[in-house]
Write a protein that holds these residues in place. Structure first.
Motif, PDB file in Angstrom:
ATOM      1  N   LYS A  30       0.832  -1.210   0.000  1.00  0.00           N
ATOM      2  CA  LYS A  30       0.000   0.000   0.000  1.00  0.00           C
ATOM      3  C   LYS A  30       0.866   1.258   0.000  1.00  0.00           C
ATOM      4  N   VAL A  31       1.964   1.217   0.728  1.00  0.00           N
ATOM      5  CA  VAL A  31       2.888   2.353   0.748  1.00  0.00           C
ATOM      6  C   VAL A  31       3.501   2.550  -0.635  1.00  0.00           C
ATOM      7  N   ASP A  33       2.120   1.824  -3.455  1.00  0.00           N
ATOM      8  CA  ASP A  33       1.069   2.452  -4.270  1.00  0.00           C
ATOM      9  C   ASP A  33       1.038   3.960  -4.049  1.00  0.00           C
ATOM     10  N   TYR A  34       1.187   4.377  -2.815  1.00  0.00           N
ATOM     11  CA  TYR A  34       1.162   5.800  -2.485  1.00  0.00           C
ATOM     12  C   TYR A  34       2.402   6.508  -3.038  1.00  0.00           C
ATOM     13  N   ILE A  35       3.570   5.931  -2.795  1.00  0.00           N
ATOM     14  CA  ILE A  35       4.827   6.561  -3.212  1.00  0.00           C
ATOM     15  C   ILE A  35       4.912   6.681  -4.736  1.00  0.00           C
ATOM     16  N   TYR A  36       4.487   5.643  -5.438  1.00  0.00           N
ATOM     17  CA  TYR A  36       4.619   5.603  -6.896  1.00  0.00           C
ATOM     18  C   TYR A  36       3.323   5.893  -7.636  1.00  0.00           C
ATOM     19  N   LYS A  37       2.401   6.588  -6.998  1.00  0.00           N
ATOM     20  CA  LYS A  37       1.088   6.816  -7.621  1.00  0.00           C
ATOM     21  C   LYS A  37       1.207   7.519  -8.974  1.00  0.00           C
ATOM     22  N   ASP A  38       2.078   8.511  -9.108  1.00  0.00           N
ATOM     23  CA  ASP A  38       2.224   9.212 -10.384  1.00  0.00           C
ATOM     24  C   ASP A  38       2.779   8.289 -11.475  1.00  0.00           C
ATOM     25  N   GLU A  39       3.777   7.492 -11.133  1.00  0.00           N
ATOM     26  CA  GLU A  39       4.363   6.559 -12.095  1.00  0.00           C
ATOM     27  C   GLU A  39       3.367   5.476 -12.492  1.00  0.00           C
ATOM     28  N   ILE A  40       2.571   5.003 -11.534  1.00  0.00           N
ATOM     29  CA  ILE A  40       1.565   3.974 -11.815  1.00  0.00           C
ATOM     30  C   ILE A  40       0.546   4.500 -12.829  1.00  0.00           C
ATOM     31  N   VAL A  41       0.096   5.722 -12.630  1.00  0.00           N
ATOM     32  CA  VAL A  41      -0.874   6.326 -13.559  1.00  0.00           C
ATOM     33  C   VAL A  41      -0.280   6.428 -14.962  1.00  0.00           C
ATOM     34  N   LYS A  42       1.002   6.808 -15.049  1.00  0.00           N
ATOM     35  CA  LYS A  42       1.658   6.983 -16.347  1.00  0.00           C
ATOM     36  C   LYS A  42       1.902   5.664 -17.082  1.00  0.00           C
ATOM     37  N   HIS A  43       2.291   4.625 -16.341  1.00  0.00           N
ATOM     38  CA  HIS A  43       2.830   3.425 -16.982  1.00  0.00           C
ATOM     39  C   HIS A  43       1.941   2.183 -16.921  1.00  0.00           C
ATOM     40  N   PHE A  44       0.866   2.211 -16.170  1.00  0.00           N
ATOM     41  CA  PHE A  44       0.043   1.008 -16.021  1.00  0.00           C
ATOM     42  C   PHE A  44      -1.426   1.312 -16.310  1.00  0.00           C
ATOM     43  N   ASP A  45      -2.179   0.247 -16.504  1.00  0.00           N
ATOM     44  CA  ASP A  45      -3.616   0.379 -16.764  1.00  0.00           C
ATOM     45  C   ASP A  45      -4.321   0.946 -15.537  1.00  0.00           C
ATOM     46  N   LYS A  46      -5.471   1.535 -15.800  1.00  0.00           N
ATOM     47  CA  LYS A  46      -6.277   2.091 -14.716  1.00  0.00           C
ATOM     48  C   LYS A  46      -6.622   0.983 -13.709  1.00  0.00           C
ATOM     49  N   GLY A  47      -6.476   1.294 -12.438  1.00  0.00           N
ATOM     50  CA  GLY A  47      -6.787   0.339 -11.378  1.00  0.00           C
ATOM     51  C   GLY A  47      -5.623  -0.559 -10.963  1.00  0.00           C
ATOM     52  N   TRP A  48      -4.480  -0.434 -11.671  1.00  0.00           N
ATOM     53  CA  TRP A  48      -3.321  -1.252 -11.329  1.00  0.00           C
ATOM     54  C   TRP A  48      -2.795  -0.814  -9.968  1.00  0.00           C
ATOM     55  N   GLN A  49      -2.491  -1.798  -9.070  1.00  0.00           N
ATOM     56  CA  GLN A  49      -1.975  -1.490  -7.734  1.00  0.00           C
ATOM     57  C   GLN A  49      -1.031  -2.579  -7.261  1.00  0.00           C
ATOM     58  N   ALA A  51      -0.930  -3.227  -4.189  1.00  0.00           N
ATOM     59  CA  ALA A  51      -1.734  -3.845  -3.126  1.00  0.00           C
ATOM     60  C   ALA A  51      -2.574  -5.026  -3.638  1.00  0.00           C
ATOM     61  N   LYS A  52      -2.742  -5.138  -4.934  1.00  0.00           N
ATOM     62  CA  LYS A  52      -3.501  -6.258  -5.499  1.00  0.00           C
ATOM     63  C   LYS A  52      -2.619  -7.474  -5.804  1.00  0.00           C
ATOM     64  N   PHE A  53      -1.328  -7.338  -5.596  1.00  0.00           N
ATOM     65  CA  PHE A  53      -0.422  -8.463  -5.844  1.00  0.00           C
ATOM     66  C   PHE A  53      -0.723  -9.592  -4.854  1.00  0.00           C
ATOM     67  N   ASN A  54      -0.501 -10.811  -5.312  1.00  0.00           N
ATOM     68  CA  ASN A  54      -0.645 -11.986  -4.460  1.00  0.00           C
ATOM     69  C   ASN A  54       0.629 -12.133  -3.622  1.00  0.00           C
ATOM     70  N   ILE A  55       0.489 -12.283  -2.325  1.00  0.00           N
ATOM     71  CA  ILE A  55       1.638 -12.424  -1.427  1.00  0.00           C
ATOM     72  C   ILE A  55       1.773 -13.898  -1.050  1.00  0.00           C
ATOM     73  N   VAL A  56       2.955 -14.469  -1.340  1.00  0.00           N
ATOM     74  CA  VAL A  56       3.197 -15.883  -1.041  1.00  0.00           C
ATOM     75  C   VAL A  56       4.506 -16.035  -0.282  1.00  0.00           C
ATOM     76  N   ARG A  57       4.545 -17.012   0.585  1.00  0.00           N
ATOM     77  CA  ARG A  57       5.757 -17.338   1.332  1.00  0.00           C
ATOM     78  C   ARG A  57       6.515 -18.398   0.553  1.00  0.00           C
ATOM     79  N   THR A  58       7.842 -18.251   0.490  1.00  0.00           N
ATOM     80  CA  THR A  58       8.661 -19.225  -0.206  1.00  0.00           C
ATOM     81  C   THR A  58       9.728 -19.772   0.734  1.00  0.00           C
TER      82      THR A  58
END
Length: 154
Positions: A30-31, A33-49, A51-58
């Motif tokens: 989530k942090v 997403d906040y820090i890179y909000k401008d870059e996300i808007v420029k380089h990714f599709d709308k709604g990309w975050q 925070a939506k990534f799947n978190i897995v333990r390896t």
């Protein structure tokens, strides 16, 4: 990034920590997403975050031998992600702490390097002055003789 997956590589795993580490990873995403909000808007599709990534333990991470060198162990290990020269059985925490500290100190981007060098010179100069005035002292240790006080030396 393409898989939209975050892997938790833990050098000191334990079932009692899984939930808290997962929650921490969620907060970090989530942090980001906040820090890179401008870059996300420029380089990714709308709604990309993040925070939506799947978190897995390896279980890919090498295990450290103690519970107090996590940061240094992981920094060392990340320098050689294949773990060919920094496996947990070869990790020497004392020398690695010094190596990492010196690499950070001597880094050209260290804005306080000059200040650190001047401070180190002052400490060395003070120690040399002390040696010149009083001679070397024997550290207090149970098997070492107790250092004499000035009044005893007279």
């Amino acid at each position: 990034m393409g898989d939209k997956k975050v892997e938790l590589w833990d050098s000191l795993p334990g079932a009692k920590y899984y939930a808290s580490r997962y929650q921490l990873a969620e907060r970090i995403m989530k942090v980001l997403d906040y820090i890179y909000k401008d870059e996300i808007v420029k380089h990714f599709d709308k709604g990309w975050q993040f925070a939506k990534f799947n978190i897995v333990r390896t279980d890919k991470a090498h295990r450290q031998l103690n519970g107090c060198d996590c940061g240094i162990f992981v920094m060392n290990w990340l320098e050689d992600i294949e773990c060919t020269s920094h496996g947990s059985n070869k990790f020497q925490h004392a020398s690695e702490r010094v190596r990492v500290a010196l690499s950070l100190l001597k880094n050209p981007k260290n804005k306080r390097l000059k200040e650190a060098r001047e401070s180190a010179r002052r400490v060395v100069d003070e120690e040399l002055d002390m040696l010149a005035q009083h001679g070397p002292s024997i550290p207090h240790h149970s098997i070492a003789r107790k250092p004499m006080t000035r009044s005893q030396a007279k």
